[in-house]
Design a protein around this motif. Structure first.
Motif, PDB file in Angstrom:
ATOM      1  N   GLN A 115      -0.652  -5.461  -8.500  1.00 56.04           N
ATOM      2  CA  GLN A 115      -1.232  -6.015  -7.279  1.00 56.04           C
ATOM      3  C   GLN A 115      -0.615  -5.315  -6.064  1.00 56.04           C
ATOM      4  O   GLN A 115       0.587  -5.448  -5.819  1.00 56.04           O
ATOM      5  CB  GLN A 115      -0.998  -7.525  -7.204  1.00 56.04           C
ATOM      6  CG  GLN A 115      -1.652  -8.277  -8.344  1.00 56.04           C
ATOM      7  CD  GLN A 115      -1.319  -9.757  -8.316  1.00 56.04           C
ATOM      8  OE1 GLN A 115      -1.192 -10.351  -7.258  1.00 56.04           O
ATOM      9  NE2 GLN A 115      -1.169 -10.336  -9.499  1.00 56.04           N
ATOM     10  N   THR A 116      -1.430  -4.585  -5.332  1.00 59.86           N
ATOM     11  CA  THR A 116      -0.956  -3.847  -4.157  1.00 59.86           C
ATOM     12  C   THR A 116      -1.898  -4.100  -2.986  1.00 59.86           C
ATOM     13  O   THR A 116      -3.044  -4.493  -3.170  1.00 59.86           O
ATOM     14  CB  THR A 116      -0.904  -2.332  -4.440  1.00 59.86           C
ATOM     15  OG1 THR A 116      -2.226  -1.879  -4.742  1.00 59.86           O
ATOM     16  CG2 THR A 116       0.030  -2.013  -5.596  1.00 59.86           C
ATOM     17  N   TYR A 117      -1.384  -3.858  -1.801  1.00 60.70           N
ATOM     18  CA  TYR A 117      -2.211  -3.941  -0.595  1.00 60.70           C
ATOM     19  C   TYR A 117      -1.473  -3.255   0.542  1.00 60.70           C
ATOM     20  O   TYR A 117      -0.293  -2.927   0.428  1.00 60.70           O
ATOM     21  CB  TYR A 117      -2.563  -5.396  -0.244  1.00 60.70           C
ATOM     22  CG  TYR A 117      -1.400  -6.216   0.246  1.00 60.70           C
ATOM     23  CD1 TYR A 117      -1.156  -6.382   1.607  1.00 60.70           C
ATOM     24  CD2 TYR A 117      -0.551  -6.842  -0.648  1.00 60.70           C
ATOM     25  CE1 TYR A 117      -0.083  -7.136   2.059  1.00 60.70           C
ATOM     26  CE2 TYR A 117       0.519  -7.603  -0.210  1.00 60.70           C
ATOM     27  CZ  TYR A 117       0.747  -7.749   1.146  1.00 60.70           C
ATOM     28  OH  TYR A 117       1.813  -8.488   1.590  1.00 60.70           O
ATOM     29  N   SER A 118      -2.171  -3.052   1.643  1.00 61.74           N
ATOM     30  CA  SER A 118      -1.583  -2.476   2.851  1.00 61.74           C
ATOM     31  C   SER A 118      -1.800  -3.439   4.007  1.00 61.74           C
ATOM     32  O   SER A 118      -2.849  -4.078   4.099  1.00 61.74           O
ATOM     33  CB  SER A 118      -2.228  -1.130   3.186  1.00 61.74           C
ATOM     34  OG  SER A 118      -1.963  -0.191   2.170  1.00 61.74           O
ATOM     35  N   ALA A 119      -0.790  -3.538   4.869  1.00 58.66           N
ATOM     36  CA  ALA A 119      -0.875  -4.390   6.056  1.00 58.66           C
ATOM     37  C   ALA A 119       0.122  -3.908   7.092  1.00 58.66           C
ATOM     38  O   ALA A 119       1.227  -3.469   6.743  1.00 58.66           O
ATOM     39  CB  ALA A 119      -0.594  -5.850   5.696  1.00 58.66           C
ATOM     40  N   ALA A 120      -0.256  -3.986   8.349  1.00 56.55           N
ATOM     41  CA  ALA A 120       0.623  -3.630   9.471  1.00 56.55           C
ATOM     42  C   ALA A 120       1.248  -2.244   9.297  1.00 56.55           C
ATOM     43  O   ALA A 120       2.390  -2.017   9.696  1.00 56.55           O
ATOM     44  CB  ALA A 120       1.706  -4.699   9.670  1.00 56.55           C
ATOM     45  N   GLY A 121       0.521  -1.335   8.677  1.00 54.92           N
ATOM     46  CA  GLY A 121       1.000   0.034   8.519  1.00 54.92           C
ATOM     47  C   GLY A 121       1.940   0.249   7.345  1.00 54.92           C
ATOM     48  O   GLY A 121       2.550   1.309   7.227  1.00 54.92           O
ATOM     49  N   PHE A 122       2.078  -0.736   6.455  1.00 50.54           N
ATOM     50  CA  PHE A 122       2.972  -0.618   5.305  1.00 50.54           C
ATOM     51  C   PHE A 122       2.200  -0.885   4.017  1.00 50.54           C
ATOM     52  O   PHE A 122       1.252  -1.666   3.997  1.00 50.54           O
ATOM     53  CB  PHE A 122       4.133  -1.626   5.406  1.00 50.54           C
ATOM     54  CG  PHE A 122       5.039  -1.396   6.572  1.00 50.54           C
ATOM     55  CD1 PHE A 122       6.063  -0.472   6.512  1.00 50.54           C
ATOM     56  CD2 PHE A 122       4.844  -2.112   7.753  1.00 50.54           C
ATOM     57  CE1 PHE A 122       6.891  -0.262   7.595  1.00 50.54           C
ATOM     58  CE2 PHE A 122       5.670  -1.903   8.844  1.00 50.54           C
ATOM     59  CZ  PHE A 122       6.698  -0.976   8.769  1.00 50.54           C
ATOM     60  N   ASP A 123       2.644  -0.230   2.931  1.00 54.38           N
ATOM     61  CA  ASP A 123       2.084  -0.478   1.604  1.00 54.38           C
ATOM     62  C   ASP A 123       2.991  -1.464   0.873  1.00 54.38           C
ATOM     63  O   ASP A 123       4.223  -1.331   0.909  1.00 54.38           O
ATOM     64  CB  ASP A 123       1.991   0.820   0.802  1.00 54.38           C
ATOM     65  CG  ASP A 123       0.984   1.780   1.406  1.00 54.38           C
ATOM     66  OD1 ASP A 123      -0.043   1.308   1.942  1.00 54.38           O
ATOM     67  OD2 ASP A 123       1.231   3.006   1.352  1.00 54.38           O
ATOM     68  N   PHE A 124       2.367  -2.444   0.196  1.00 59.33           N
ATOM     69  CA  PHE A 124       3.111  -3.492  -0.495  1.00 59.33           C
ATOM     70  C   PHE A 124       2.699  -3.552  -1.957  1.00 59.33           C
ATOM     71  O   PHE A 124       1.574  -3.212  -2.318  1.00 59.33           O
ATOM     72  CB  PHE A 124       2.826  -4.864   0.140  1.00 59.33           C
ATOM     73  CG  PHE A 124       3.348  -5.006   1.539  1.00 59.33           C
ATOM     74  CD1 PHE A 124       4.608  -5.525   1.780  1.00 59.33           C
ATOM     75  CD2 PHE A 124       2.577  -4.611   2.621  1.00 59.33           C
ATOM     76  CE1 PHE A 124       5.083  -5.660   3.073  1.00 59.33           C
ATOM     77  CE2 PHE A 124       3.048  -4.746   3.913  1.00 59.33           C
ATOM     78  CZ  PHE A 124       4.303  -5.263   4.143  1.00 59.33           C
ATOM     79  N   VAL A 125       3.613  -4.025  -2.794  1.00 55.48           N
ATOM     80  CA  VAL A 125       3.340  -4.289  -4.202  1.00 55.48           C
ATOM     81  C   VAL A 125       3.983  -5.638  -4.546  1.00 55.48           C
ATOM     82  O   VAL A 125       5.073  -5.950  -4.082  1.00 55.48           O
ATOM     83  CB  VAL A 125       3.882  -3.169  -5.115  1.00 55.48           C
ATOM     84  CG1 VAL A 125       5.389  -3.008  -5.010  1.00 55.48           C
ATOM     85  CG2 VAL A 125       3.463  -3.409  -6.557  1.00 55.48           C
ATOM     86  N   ARG A 126       3.260  -6.427  -5.334  1.00 53.87           N
ATOM     87  CA  ARG A 126       3.824  -7.698  -5.782  1.00 53.87           C
ATOM     88  C   ARG A 126       4.853  -7.405  -6.864  1.00 53.87           C
ATOM     89  O   ARG A 126       4.586  -6.645  -7.807  1.00 53.87           O
ATOM     90  CB  ARG A 126       2.721  -8.610  -6.324  1.00 53.87           C
ATOM     91  CG  ARG A 126       3.266  -9.953  -6.804  1.00 53.87           C
ATOM     92  CD  ARG A 126       2.142 -10.870  -7.221  1.00 53.87           C
ATOM     93  NE  ARG A 126       2.661 -12.032  -7.928  1.00 53.87           N
ATOM     94  CZ  ARG A 126       2.248 -13.266  -7.714  1.00 53.87           C
ATOM     95  NH1 ARG A 126       1.311 -13.516  -6.815  1.00 53.87           N
ATOM     96  NH2 ARG A 126       2.749 -14.270  -8.407  1.00 53.87           N
ATOM     97  N   MET A 127       6.032  -8.015  -6.708  1.00 56.09           N
ATOM     98  CA  MET A 127       7.108  -7.888  -7.690  1.00 56.09           C
ATOM     99  C   MET A 127       7.486  -9.279  -8.154  1.00 56.09           C
ATOM    100  O   MET A 127       7.504 -10.217  -7.358  1.00 56.09           O
ATOM    101  CB  MET A 127       8.304  -7.139  -7.097  1.00 56.09           C
ATOM    102  CG  MET A 127       7.969  -5.711  -6.705  1.00 56.09           C
ATOM    103  SD  MET A 127       9.413  -4.727  -6.283  1.00 56.09           S
ATOM    104  CE  MET A 127      10.115  -4.432  -7.904  1.00 56.09           C
ATOM    105  N   GLU A 128       7.783  -9.393  -9.439  1.00 59.74           N
ATOM    106  CA  GLU A 128       8.066 -10.696 -10.024  1.00 59.74           C
ATOM    107  C   GLU A 128       9.348 -10.665 -10.846  1.00 59.74           C
ATOM    108  O   GLU A 128       9.677  -9.651 -11.469  1.00 59.74           O
ATOM    109  CB  GLU A 128       6.920 -11.133 -10.932  1.00 59.74           C
ATOM    110  CG  GLU A 128       5.603 -11.298 -10.209  1.00 59.74           C
ATOM    111  CD  GLU A 128       4.464 -11.718 -11.124  1.00 59.74           C
ATOM    112  OE1 GLU A 128       4.609 -11.636 -12.360  1.00 59.74           O
ATOM    113  OE2 GLU A 128       3.413 -12.132 -10.582  1.00 59.74           O
ATOM    114  N   LEU A 129      10.012 -11.798 -10.869  1.00 58.63           N
ATOM    115  CA  LEU A 129      11.205 -12.014 -11.681  1.00 58.63           C
ATOM    116  C   LEU A 129      10.995 -13.289 -12.489  1.00 58.63           C
ATOM    117  O   LEU A 129      10.745 -14.358 -11.894  1.00 58.63           O
ATOM    118  CB  LEU A 129      12.451 -12.178 -10.795  1.00 58.63           C
ATOM    119  CG  LEU A 129      13.727 -12.615 -11.502  1.00 58.63           C
ATOM    120  CD1 LEU A 129      14.263 -11.489 -12.397  1.00 58.63           C
ATOM    121  CD2 LEU A 129      14.789 -13.029 -10.494  1.00 58.63           C
TER     122      LEU A 129
END
Length: 138
Positions: free
Chosen positions: A119-133
């Motif tokens: 699960q990834t997305y971009s917002a406010a000029g940054f790329d994000f990925v969901r990380m889980e523990l």
């Protein structure tokens, strides 16, 4: 010496703003559900230096806005906050902890046992990925 304490939500905003989004308006760092979360601050010499916010629902925690002031980064304060947060989640009997991590920060979270999802997305000029523990007990 660093001390971690639970803090009022509004105390997180300055640290978030300075650290994460200094070019955005101040209100940009306020989360809609800030007052529903639990917030922790790390104090160095009695000065609030870092923050993280936790939101819990149905036995699962999401943390958001882990931020350490730029001049205090790379001194282990973020690691201290993460260790404290994971321990807090264990006390709360949560089964999973997750975050939307900036892609350039994934290595930091991997050290604590987090794994990347697709699960990834971009917002406010940054790329994000969901990380889980998956929280381990015992």
């Amino acid at each position: 010496m660093a001390v971690i304490e639970q803090i009022f939500p509004s105390l997180t905003w300055r640290i978030r703003h300075v650290t994460m989004y200094p070019h955005q308006p101040y209100d940009f760092v306020k989360l809609e559900h800030d007052f529903d979360g639990i917030h922790f601050g790390i104090y160095v010499d009695y000065e609030l230096t870092g923050v993280v916010s936790l939101f819990m629902e149905d036995g699962i925690g999401q943390f958001r806005k882990l931020a350490i002031l730029p001049e205090a980064q790379h001194q282990g304060l973020g690691s201290q906050l993460m260790t404290y947060l994971i321990d807090f989640c264990k006390v709360q009997k949560l089964t999973k902890l997750w975050c939307n991590a900036r892609v350039n920060s994934t290595e930091f979270y991997t050290k604590f046992g987090f794994h990347q999802t697709n699960q990834t997305y971009s917002a406010a000029g940054f790329d994000f990925v969901r990380m889980e523990l998956v929280i381990q007990y015992g």
